[in-house]
Motif scaffolding. Structure first.
Motif, PDB file in Angstrom:
ATOM      1  N   HIS A  32     -31.052 -32.707-120.043  1.00  0.00           N
ATOM      2  CA  HIS A  32     -30.980 -31.313-119.491  1.00  0.00           C
ATOM      3  C   HIS A  32     -31.951 -31.464-118.364  1.00  0.00           C
ATOM      4  CE1 HIS A  32     -32.376 -27.021-119.461  1.00  0.00           C
ATOM      5  NE2 HIS A  32     -31.426 -27.024-118.688  1.00  0.00           N
ATOM      6  N   LEU A  33     -31.434 -31.367-117.147  1.00  0.00           N
ATOM      7  CA  LEU A  33     -31.951 -31.592-115.962  1.00  0.00           C
ATOM      8  C   LEU A  33     -32.099 -30.347-114.909  1.00  0.00           C
ATOM      9  CD1 LEU A  33     -31.470 -35.434-115.366  1.00  0.00           C
ATOM     10  CD2 LEU A  33     -33.759 -34.286-116.015  1.00  0.00           C
ATOM     11  N   ASP A  34     -31.774 -29.268-115.252  1.00  0.00           N
ATOM     12  CA  ASP A  34     -32.125 -28.413-114.252  1.00  0.00           C
ATOM     13  C   ASP A  34     -33.712 -27.999-113.949  1.00  0.00           C
ATOM     14  OD1 ASP A  34     -29.577 -26.746-114.271  1.00  0.00           O
ATOM     15  OD2 ASP A  34     -30.194 -25.921-116.533  1.00  0.00           O
ATOM     16  N   SER A  35     -33.580 -27.250-112.633  1.00  0.00           N
ATOM     17  CA  SER A  35     -35.094 -27.316-112.088  1.00  0.00           C
ATOM     18  C   SER A  35     -36.100 -26.644-113.089  1.00  0.00           C
ATOM     19  CB  SER A  35     -34.994 -26.484-110.734  1.00  0.00           C
ATOM     20  OG  SER A  35     -34.400 -25.071-111.160  1.00  0.00           O
ATOM     21  N   LEU A  39     -38.073 -31.302-119.121  1.00  0.00           N
ATOM     22  CA  LEU A  39     -37.831 -32.729-119.220  1.00  0.00           C
ATOM     23  C   LEU A  39     -37.794 -32.892-117.516  1.00  0.00           C
ATOM     24  CD1 LEU A  39     -37.122 -35.424-120.653  1.00  0.00           C
ATOM     25  CD2 LEU A  39     -34.640 -35.020-119.901  1.00  0.00           C
ATOM     26  N   SER A  40     -38.861 -33.846-117.033  1.00  0.00           N
ATOM     27  CA  SER A  40     -39.130 -34.146-115.681  1.00  0.00           C
ATOM     28  C   SER A  40     -38.172 -35.480-115.397  1.00  0.00           C
ATOM     29  CB  SER A  40     -40.691 -34.514-115.350  1.00  0.00           C
ATOM     30  OG  SER A  40     -40.997 -35.740-116.256  1.00  0.00           O
ATOM     31  N   THR A  41     -38.218 -35.687-114.314  1.00  0.00           N
ATOM     32  CA  THR A  41     -37.472 -36.780-113.709  1.00  0.00           C
ATOM     33  C   THR A  41     -38.102 -38.328-114.161  1.00  0.00           C
ATOM     34  OG1 THR A  41     -38.442 -36.621-111.345  1.00  0.00           O
ATOM     35  CG2 THR A  41     -36.168 -35.881-111.680  1.00  0.00           C
ATOM     36  N   GLU A  42     -39.458 -38.047-114.165  1.00  0.00           N
ATOM     37  CA  GLU A  42     -40.152 -39.081-114.546  1.00  0.00           C
ATOM     38  C   GLU A  42     -39.985 -39.526-116.112  1.00  0.00           C
ATOM     39  OE1 GLU A  42     -41.899 -37.225-110.902  1.00  0.00           O
ATOM     40  OE2 GLU A  42     -41.627 -36.577-112.818  1.00  0.00           O
ATOM     41  N   LYS A  43     -39.803 -38.384-116.876  1.00  0.00           N
ATOM     42  CA  LYS A  43     -39.785 -38.668-118.342  1.00  0.00           C
ATOM     43  C   LYS A  43     -38.295 -39.171-118.579  1.00  0.00           C
ATOM     44  CE  LYS A  43     -41.170 -38.046-122.510  1.00  0.00           C
ATOM     45  NZ  LYS A  43     -42.140 -38.917-123.178  1.00  0.00           N
ATOM     46  N   TYR A  44     -37.303 -38.819-117.940  1.00  0.00           N
ATOM     47  CA  TYR A  44     -36.000 -39.058-117.824  1.00  0.00           C
ATOM     48  C   TYR A  44     -35.993 -40.808-117.573  1.00  0.00           C
ATOM     49  CZ  TYR A  44     -31.055 -40.146-116.286  1.00  0.00           C
ATOM     50  OH  TYR A  44     -30.024 -40.771-115.981  1.00  0.00           O
ATOM     51  N   ALA A  45     -36.489 -41.029-116.551  1.00  0.00           N
ATOM     52  CA  ALA A  45     -36.609 -42.403-116.160  1.00  0.00           C
ATOM     53  C   ALA A  45     -37.332 -43.233-117.233  1.00  0.00           C
ATOM     54  CB  ALA A  45     -37.508 -42.595-114.827  1.00  0.00           C
ATOM     55  N   GLU A  61     -27.224 -26.502-116.954  1.00  0.00           N
ATOM     56  CA  GLU A  61     -26.820 -25.107-117.375  1.00  0.00           C
ATOM     57  C   GLU A  61     -26.838 -24.083-116.073  1.00  0.00           C
ATOM     58  OE1 GLU A  61     -25.866 -24.190-120.425  1.00  0.00           O
ATOM     59  OE2 GLU A  61     -26.081 -26.190-121.049  1.00  0.00           O
ATOM     60  N   HIS A  62     -27.774 -24.180-115.247  1.00  0.00           N
ATOM     61  CA  HIS A  62     -27.635 -23.152-114.273  1.00  0.00           C
ATOM     62  C   HIS A  62     -27.408 -24.195-113.029  1.00  0.00           C
ATOM     63  CE1 HIS A  62     -28.830 -20.284-117.078  1.00  0.00           C
ATOM     64  NE2 HIS A  62     -29.759 -21.279-117.588  1.00  0.00           N
ATOM     65  N   PRO A  63     -26.335 -24.829-112.635  1.00  0.00           N
ATOM     66  CA  PRO A  63     -26.330 -25.615-111.539  1.00  0.00           C
ATOM     67  C   PRO A  63     -26.760 -25.085-110.300  1.00  0.00           C
ATOM     68  CG  PRO A  63     -24.252 -25.149-112.424  1.00  0.00           C
ATOM     69  CD  PRO A  63     -24.997 -24.277-113.076  1.00  0.00           C
ATOM     70  N   GLU A  64     -27.577 -26.027-109.380  1.00  0.00           N
ATOM     71  CA  GLU A  64     -27.695 -25.546-108.043  1.00  0.00           C
ATOM     72  C   GLU A  64     -27.551 -26.981-107.212  1.00  0.00           C
ATOM     73  OE1 GLU A  64     -31.892 -24.785-107.856  1.00  0.00           O
ATOM     74  OE2 GLU A  64     -31.919 -23.656-109.654  1.00  0.00           O
ATOM     75  N   THR A  65     -26.601 -26.678-106.043  1.00  0.00           N
ATOM     76  CA  THR A  65     -26.114 -28.057-105.397  1.00  0.00           C
ATOM     77  C   THR A  65     -27.250 -28.900-104.912  1.00  0.00           C
ATOM     78  OG1 THR A  65     -24.215 -26.665-104.771  1.00  0.00           O
ATOM     79  CG2 THR A  65     -24.788 -28.769-103.635  1.00  0.00           C
ATOM     80  N   ASN A  66     -28.412 -28.414-104.326  1.00  0.00           N
ATOM     81  CA  ASN A  66     -29.473 -29.333-104.042  1.00  0.00           C
ATOM     82  C   ASN A  66     -29.973 -29.799-105.097  1.00  0.00           C
ATOM     83  OD1 ASN A  66     -29.011 -28.408-101.421  1.00  0.00           O
ATOM     84  ND2 ASN A  66     -30.591 -26.829-101.403  1.00  0.00           N
TER      85      ASN A  66
END
Length: 197
Positions: A32-35, A39-45, A61-66
């Motif tokens: 789950h990687l909504d803003s 879960l941070s991008t660093e933790k994901y990596a 779950e709440h998509p934002e294009t950016n």
């Protein structure tokens, strides 16, 4: 270990789940990687660097294009999962397969011919599928590879694959009880039934 059917492990947020799922042979692993995700991008990596085998899914779950484009750039997932079909047009230029997640209780409103790689049907409230839901799944399978994420248990998982034209199932990860400690009884019961002989 190899499984007879495709299994997606959703909502992974710790290394224990990731390593367990990979060891059991799940094909897809979702994060789950909504803003607003904890879960941070660093933790994901960090987590994904320890795991080999599954393809990784960035779940929104709440998509934002950016935000989606940022995650594609930073995390390089194998799939994107969204819950809103309206975003499919905005994302049509990306060269990443898309999973469309849809609530089972709204199965009659699934859009047709969207070109997504999988349709994931989920419902936290449903323990069993109704006859009408099963018939609709059969109908939808003509347009979509279906991942079923509802009404699955160790007692019925094998019969669901016999009765329905499923591409696979989706199970959920979750929080650790404490760092490095997790109860996998329910997951294990289902996955062990799906092991190849």
């Amino acid at each position: 270990m190899a499984l007879k059917h495709t299994v997606k492990l959703s909502n992974v947020n710790n290394l224990s789940d990731a390593r367990y799922g990979a060891g059991m042979g799940v094909a897809l692993m979702g994060f789950h990687l909504d803003s607003d995700s904890p879960l941070s991008t660093e933790k994901y990596a960090e987590i994904t660097s320890w795991v080999s085998g599954p393809e990784f899914v960035a779940e929104f779950e709440h998509p934002e294009t950016n935000r989606i484009l940022e995650i594609i750039s930073l995390c390089k997932p194998d799939y994107i999962q969204i819950t809103n079909a309206q975003f499919l047009k905005e994302l049509s230029h990306i060269d990443i397969p898309i999973i469309l997640k849809w609530q089972l209780n709204k199965i009659q409103t699934v859009p047709q011919h969207t070109g997504v790689s999988y349709l994931l049907l989920e419902d936290d409230q449903s323990d069993n599928l109704s006859t009408a839901q099963k018939e609709k799944i059969k109908s939808l399978s003509a347009d979509y590879p279906i991942l079923l994420g509802a009404g699955i248990s160790a007692s019925n998982v094998e019969s669901l694959f016999e009765e329905l034209p499923l591409a696979g199932i989706a199970l959920k990860g979750g929080d650790e009880i404490r760092a490095g400690y997790k109860d996998y009884d329910e997951l294990a019961d289902i996955l062990e039934l799906l092991e190849e002989d």
